[in-house]
Design a protein around this motif. Sequence first.
Motif, mmCIF file in Angstrom:
data_model
loop_
_atom_site.group_PDB
_atom_site.id
_atom_site.type_symbol
_atom_site.label_atom_id
_atom_site.label_comp_id
_atom_site.label_asym_id
_atom_site.label_seq_id
_atom_site.Cartn_x
_atom_site.Cartn_y
_atom_site.Cartn_z
ATOM 1 N N LEU A 219 0.850 -1.201 0.000
ATOM 2 C CA LEU A 219 0.000 0.000 0.000
ATOM 3 C C LEU A 219 0.880 1.244 0.000
ATOM 4 O O LEU A 219 1.726 1.400 0.873
ATOM 5 N N THR B 228 -7.472 0.237 3.358
ATOM 6 C CA THR B 228 -6.472 -0.502 4.123
ATOM 7 C C THR B 228 -7.074 -1.767 4.728
ATOM 8 O O THR B 228 -6.492 -2.857 4.627
ATOM 9 N N TYR C 114 -7.484 -4.380 2.135
ATOM 10 C CA TYR C 114 -6.226 -5.034 1.741
ATOM 11 C C TYR C 114 -5.638 -5.897 2.863
ATOM 12 O O TYR C 114 -4.708 -6.663 2.641
ATOM 13 N N ALA D 151 -2.601 0.915 -4.476
ATOM 14 C CA ALA D 151 -2.530 -0.420 -3.884
ATOM 15 C C ALA D 151 -2.143 -1.408 -4.970
ATOM 16 O O ALA D 151 -2.583 -1.294 -6.119
#
Lengths: 212, 212, 212, 212, 212, 212, 212, 212
Positions: free
Chosen positions: A35, A96, A99, A64
């Motif tokens: 990221l 976030t 991910y 990302a």
Amino acid sequence: RRRGYPEAVLCDAKTVDQVRRVAAECRERAHGPVLFTRADPARAEAVLGELPDALHVPEARMVAWPPRPPEASGGTVVVVGAGTSDLPVALEAELTARYLGRPTELVVDVGVAGLHRILGHLELLRDPAVRAIVVAAGMDGALPSVVAGLVSAPVVAVPTSVGYGASFQGVAALLTMLNSCSPGVAVVNIDNGYGAGHLAAQIAAPGPQPAD
Amino acid sequence: RRRGYPEAVLCDAKTVDQVRRVAAECRERAHGPVLFTRADPARAEAVLGELPDALHVPEARMVAWPPRPPEASGGTVVVVGAGTSDLPVALEAELTARYLGRPTELVVDVGVAGLHRILGHLELLRDPAVRAIVVAAGMDGALPSVVAGLVSAPVVAVPTSVGYGASFQGVAALLTMLNSCSPGVAVVNIDNGYGAGHLAAQIAAPGPQPAD
Amino acid sequence: RRRGYPEAVLCDAKTVDQVRRVAAECRERAHGPVLFTRADPARAEAVLGELPDALHVPEARMVAWPPRPPEASGGTVVVVGAGTSDLPVALEAELTARYLGRPTELVVDVGVAGLHRILGHLELLRDPAVRAIVVAAGMDGALPSVVAGLVSAPVVAVPTSVGYGASFQGVAALLTMLNSCSPGVAVVNIDNGYGAGHLAAQIAAPGPQPAD
Amino acid sequence: RRRGYPEAVLCDAKTVDQVRRVAAECRERAHGPVLFTRADPARAEAVLGELPDALHVPEARMVAWPPRPPEASGGTVVVVGAGTSDLPVALEAELTARYLGRPTELVVDVGVAGLHRILGHLELLRDPAVRAIVVAAGMDGALPSVVAGLVSAPVVAVPTSVGYGASFQGVAALLTMLNSCSPGVAVVNIDNGYGAGHLAAQIAAPGPQPAD
Amino acid sequence: RRRGYPEAVLCDAKTVDQVRRVAAECRERAHGPVLFTRADPARAEAVLGELPDALHVPEARMVAWPPRPPEASGGTVVVVGAGTSDLPVALEAELTARYLGRPTELVVDVGVAGLHRILGHLELLRDPAVRAIVVAAGMDGALPSVVAGLVSAPVVAVPTSVGYGASFQGVAALLTMLNSCSPGVAVVNIDNGYGAGHLAAQIAAPGPQPAD
Amino acid sequence: RRRGYPEAVLCDAKTVDQVRRVAAECRERAHGPVLFTRADPARAEAVLGELPDALHVPEARMVAWPPRPPEASGGTVVVVGAGTSDLPVALEAELTARYLGRPTELVVDVGVAGLHRILGHLELLRDPAVRAIVVAAGMDGALPSVVAGLVSAPVVAVPTSVGYGASFQGVAALLTMLNSCSPGVAVVNIDNGYGAGHLAAQIAAPGPQPAD
Amino acid sequence: RRRGYPEAVLCDAKTVDQVRRVAAECRERAHGPVLFTRADPARAEAVLGELPDALHVPEARMVAWPPRPPEASGGTVVVVGAGTSDLPVALEAELTARYLGRPTELVVDVGVAGLHRILGHLELLRDPAVRAIVVAAGMDGALPSVVAGLVSAPVVAVPTSVGYGASFQGVAALLTMLNSCSPGVAVVNIDNGYGAGHLAAQIAAPGPQPAD
Amino acid sequence: RRRGYPEAVLCDAKTVDQVRRVAAECRERAHGPVLFTRADPARAEAVLGELPDALHVPEARMVAWPPRPPEASGGTVVVVGAGTSDLPVALEAELTARYLGRPTELVVDVGVAGLHRILGHLELLRDPAVRAIVVAAGMDGALPSVVAGLVSAPVVAVPTSVGYGASFQGVAALLTMLNSCSPGVAVVNIDNGYGAGHLAAQIAAPGPQPAD
Ligand SMILES: Nc1ncnc2c1ncn2[C@@H]1O[C@H](COP(=O)(O)O)[C@@H](O)[C@H]1O
Ligand SMILES: Nc1ncnc2c1ncn2[C@@H]1O[C@H](COP(=O)(O)O)[C@@H](O)[C@H]1O
Ligand SMILES: Nc1ncnc2c1ncn2[C@@H]1O[C@H](COP(=O)(O)O)[C@@H](O)[C@H]1O
Ligand SMILES: Nc1ncnc2c1ncn2[C@@H]1O[C@H](COP(=O)(O)O)[C@@H](O)[C@H]1O
Ligand SMILES: [Mg+2]
Ligand SMILES: [Mg+2]
Ligand SMILES: [Mg+2]
Ligand SMILES: [Mg+2]
Ligand SMILES: [Mg+2]
Ligand SMILES: [Mg+2]
Ligand SMILES: [Mg+2]
Ligand SMILES: [Mg+2]
């Protein structure tokens, strides 16, 4: 990273060239996910030059890679943003958490100046599938106290730098949140959507499951 | 006082002896009303030694003289206190407003950690007879934002020094209130119940302002 | 807005595009009034692109729509600005109060370094028709204390960020005002002319408050 | 002291024993003058045990020796105190200036909440014999700005720690004074009556400065 | 200005246009002197457009009109600057004192890191004709303490914003100066060369103060 | 302690009982040395109850055991204290350095208000045997800048909490020292004589560092 | 400079022209060495225009002249940088130490989030030839505490302004370092690589050697 | 409490009498559990007078009732305390988590000055049964960064007020924690062991959240 989480690159403290080099390394080592956070257009472009298929979300100032997050598992992470101006931070938290492999939901424009707005989302906020709630708010930063008073899930509060004058770039909201009169709130750094989403995803992580 | 309001004596910055002398002068000049604020037991006793019929309200750290406030007129002043620990400040505001001649109402223990508590008082808060609402809160200081979002009357917010750590003796609550995301809020000094009650009474004054 | 006041859009925390979208919505829904505050030229232009007949007051960094405020009613709101540099904030307060429906008066360049200047306006300040006085001042922020000592009307003090060095972008003036040695003063955020004008208009509202 | 001014002993940072030893040395060396500042009862008593004829002014927390100041010469130093609670600091300034050899005048209880009070002393403040004016004030610290706007003499402003909440033990007054919108004001440390009186006496010194 | 001192215009809080208008007024009223302070090139040019013969001192960010200061009288004002970076503030102080009619001397690059430098100027600093010393210093702000320990004249200390990190734009120097362990020091706002020069000129004024 | 230095026990954050238990352990394990720092009379007594032959230096608020420091070796550590009130901190530094095995010298009452005092010690300060200089100062904290400008040895600056008002319990001195305009200065925590003496002793350690 | 160290020119508080003049003087006097610190491209170019053979290290924002440092002698200075973003400060420290004549080593990207990284350098850090360790870190500033706990050499900690929000431009790291729970740490100003390298070089200076 | 958690009474902001009344109410309503936090001996005694069988843990300043926590379920909460002085806060966290029904483990005296201490507990910290780790630390507050870098579980950091000088009663540790360079850390108020334990227990709650 020994803990099995995506690597993260804080771009705004790096030169465009340093960012490009990190991206190139990712390409070569060919494993991810990674990221790139707080990436302005120039730094985002530097990443995309090396990783052309990466996912760029300008509103979240993030890139990302690979373009798809891992399969979602574990509890749901709900991300709540008080106003439109808090959106970049809220989106950074949500991306976030995704991910890190969590299912996510986004709720925005529900500041305490109009209580009916947050009360309209009670069902989602109290859904037992929800294991962590991120609340981003600037100015008076009052929303996390109100949300934590309504739910059982842990609240991760993110003060944003939205405001002016005595908001002191988010310090007012930070202090409000640290002094929440509702228990069940912890706080991350001002504008730290990444940290909030990361922690929320850790909280909501699936097994090796605690015995029930 | 040339503006037709009661005289006020801030006791905690004065010696017991200075307080006694002021009280003696009041007795001699025989006109009032006068409010002794932030009076600890020793200073309150010094006042009562000179003005034995004065009204002492220890919870508000106040002595008022004469023992009765003037006839009430003008709009109602509602004083709201978030928690039990905010009570001294809330009471100081209420007694002050009463000695400036306003009808008052007190609502306490209605912090935002349990929204249903403040929502249970909506009828009073929205009563057209109510011309000013004082809201005292410590810790996160979030209550004035919530109240101002629910009503049309002006809100005078008083941060209290209740809390610890990053509450910084009321600074956290002060900043929250200055950054209220609801319009219609103004703020007085930390723990300044007297100032809040005074201003609320001026706001709710009947008809044209008293001539100077 | 459920409380019957104009909608307000804080522009500087929004992108030009977000501002344009809000303005477009206003046009479509065709009801008002709405105030766009802290609007720099680019954001003001974005609004005017969608609402070409809107009133743009660049000195106040505001765009108001429809181009005329509602019929004036209630008590008069006087807006006092200490120096020329405080003018943008003073004008923002005045325009806001006018769009909430109050008659207004503006008094400027009356700082305490030359007392005769403010004393020259005593008649207006003490006029019984005046129900609220907004005082904007930067640097030492001493004017509200002086004004509040001269009048019976409530004073809404607005610290401005005018100054340098130890003025700390308005913090010095803010603290001065919170510690006013005259009762009858409450404070809003630094440079918050909008909030001051809004509160003053609520204070000076006619008869019973507008029903919610 | 090589500059020809009285020696000063800051007592509150010393133990009672250290203070006594300094006083004993004074007695032995038998030359003066010497000022013991910030002396609580125990430290004052320690001084008086060694220098029984010394002048003790408890309200100023000072002991001065010998009991009489030098013959007065040079311009007059006027010391102005905003409220009764500022009296200790004002008295410390006055006594210091007197022990540096200046004629002094004291004016108290003339805060800006009632402008007529300070305006009633204009003749003294503007007397050409007055070469320096010390102004001590707490809370909003607004008085020096007002005084400096009325006179030609230099103003030495002393913030006092009088106040509570956002007065931050004198910081609010200090900032007000540093940001005075009237030129002709300089500031000393919070509660530093000694420093203010000393500087004022140097300003008002007769003819050429004392040779070093 | 009623006190017989030059008018001063703080330019950086005004638009170029406002500055131009003030200059035009000066020209029309044709009396002076007037000092334009904190004038960047654009604002200086605006003044010179209206007052072409004015004196522009870019290093001091000042424009003065008429081009010559009044005849010098009274005591000498010495202006001391710790480092080259403090020069703009020192020059602003010196020019101001000159326009208030004092003879001035400038001493620069004499910081405490090399004590011999300031000690090399002792004769001037102790000259009985010197009635006031302005000391401008950034970073540690230690020079005023050292100078005040060497002389009998009053010291007006000006902290400058020179430094970085924990200098906090001059706050570190400001605090050093407020806590000077040498008596005889008073302080003005950070970078306020104008205020320091003004006060020094008042201190060093000849005979009785100018009548008001 | 694995690095070969004495153990240190910070007493003021421990209960008397906890301190006693640590002292008892020391006695049982019978190896040393150990330094008890910031020990008030009650805590010092608790130590002495368990280690009756320990060295108690009340002025330094320390108890050291065994009663003698190790044989001195390495460079000399000079400890300089600006005023008498800085003595406790200076003594704590000196005793600590001695217990780490360094020869030490103490120089006190040499503040910058009288430069001749520190200049009278130049020979010692510049002695090549001196490998580290600790400078403790409160109030303006200017002494380390002056000392570092006079010597080649590294200076360890210790701000003390001596002062009042804007000294903010040592913060003013801390900032002065961090912004020293002389290179060769590093800073430890306010009142941290222990840390300063420890570091100075490490700097002045003989030959190669002790093996870990 | 009387202490035999290179001259240093802090460029960012000077105009390009002032920097050029200093460089020209260096060329004329033809002796060195001199370090130009905090030199942006324009200022570096100004130096190189006068001293074309000077060493420019843009990553350290430094220009050094002559192009070679003196022969290395004394103990080794190790410079540790927590993250890549701390590199400019670390390089500034290293180059400074080298120009004061020390041998240096650089270790980077060893933040505490991955302890194995710093632990992988233990042999170097504990090498007896190492007499001083500089540790540069931003954000939480935790690395110096960890390093100081592992070694016997003195640690000079440099907080960097790397971070955002509640890092307050390096203040958070500064406070962490001042409060290190490991003894043996002293701190310089935020981003002050020059000061850290200078002090470390003084600490590690060769003879006149302390007796062993 | 509507969320199914124990009621908590913050005692230090209440009078002894108010605390007694709350305890009496608990007895009468006869349902629990309830936690009395920050209870000094007088307030603890007041509780025990009404609820004699309550569990008093003086080191944690808590009284809990009924004397036994609920059956433990869900993931384990590990509470880590850096030093002995952090023990009260660590114990408060642990007891709170236990009364919310979690199994807990306590690890103390593992500060970063001796890394081997925390590394000796890695097995526990990485145990998959551990779902939340509370880390309490004062002074530099560095431990949470180190712990979070070693584990996958979420870390709830509690700054403690242990320290002095520039620790600012826990602010230094608070800032360190907010700026943690390891992701996976969130922070609660200074000394808020209750809040940390509560949040950790919510995080580690079994299965779906308790229905509201
Ligand atoms: N200049 C201003 N200062 C403070 N608050 C404002 C200002 N302008 C608008 N607001 C408030 O901010 C809210 C708008 O926020 P937003 O929805 O983000 O545009 C409105 O409800 C107003 O109450
Ligand atoms: N009340 C005071 N405030 C500030 N400085 C003072 C005060 N009293 C004495 N001093 C100064 O502190 C010095 C005395 O410090 P000491 O030698 O520690 O007693 C004197 O030289 C005075 O200049
Ligand atoms: N006066 C002091 N100031 C700062 N740190 C200290 C002081 N005394 C002891 N220490 C450090 O604090 C640690 C002891 O902490 P503790 O184990 O809580 O006694 C020791 O390792 C010392 O390095
Ligand atoms: N030690 C503590 N720190 C922070 N909040 C607390 C603490 N103890 C209790 N509380 C919270 O404060 C509220 C109780 O406030 P009160 O009704 O004033 O006793 C509870 O709802 C708790 O959530
Ligand atoms: Mg909750
Ligand atoms: Mg409202
Ligand atoms: Mg009034
Ligand atoms: Mg004047
Ligand atoms: Mg002097
Ligand atoms: Mg040196
Ligand atoms: Mg070490
Ligand atoms: Mg982790």
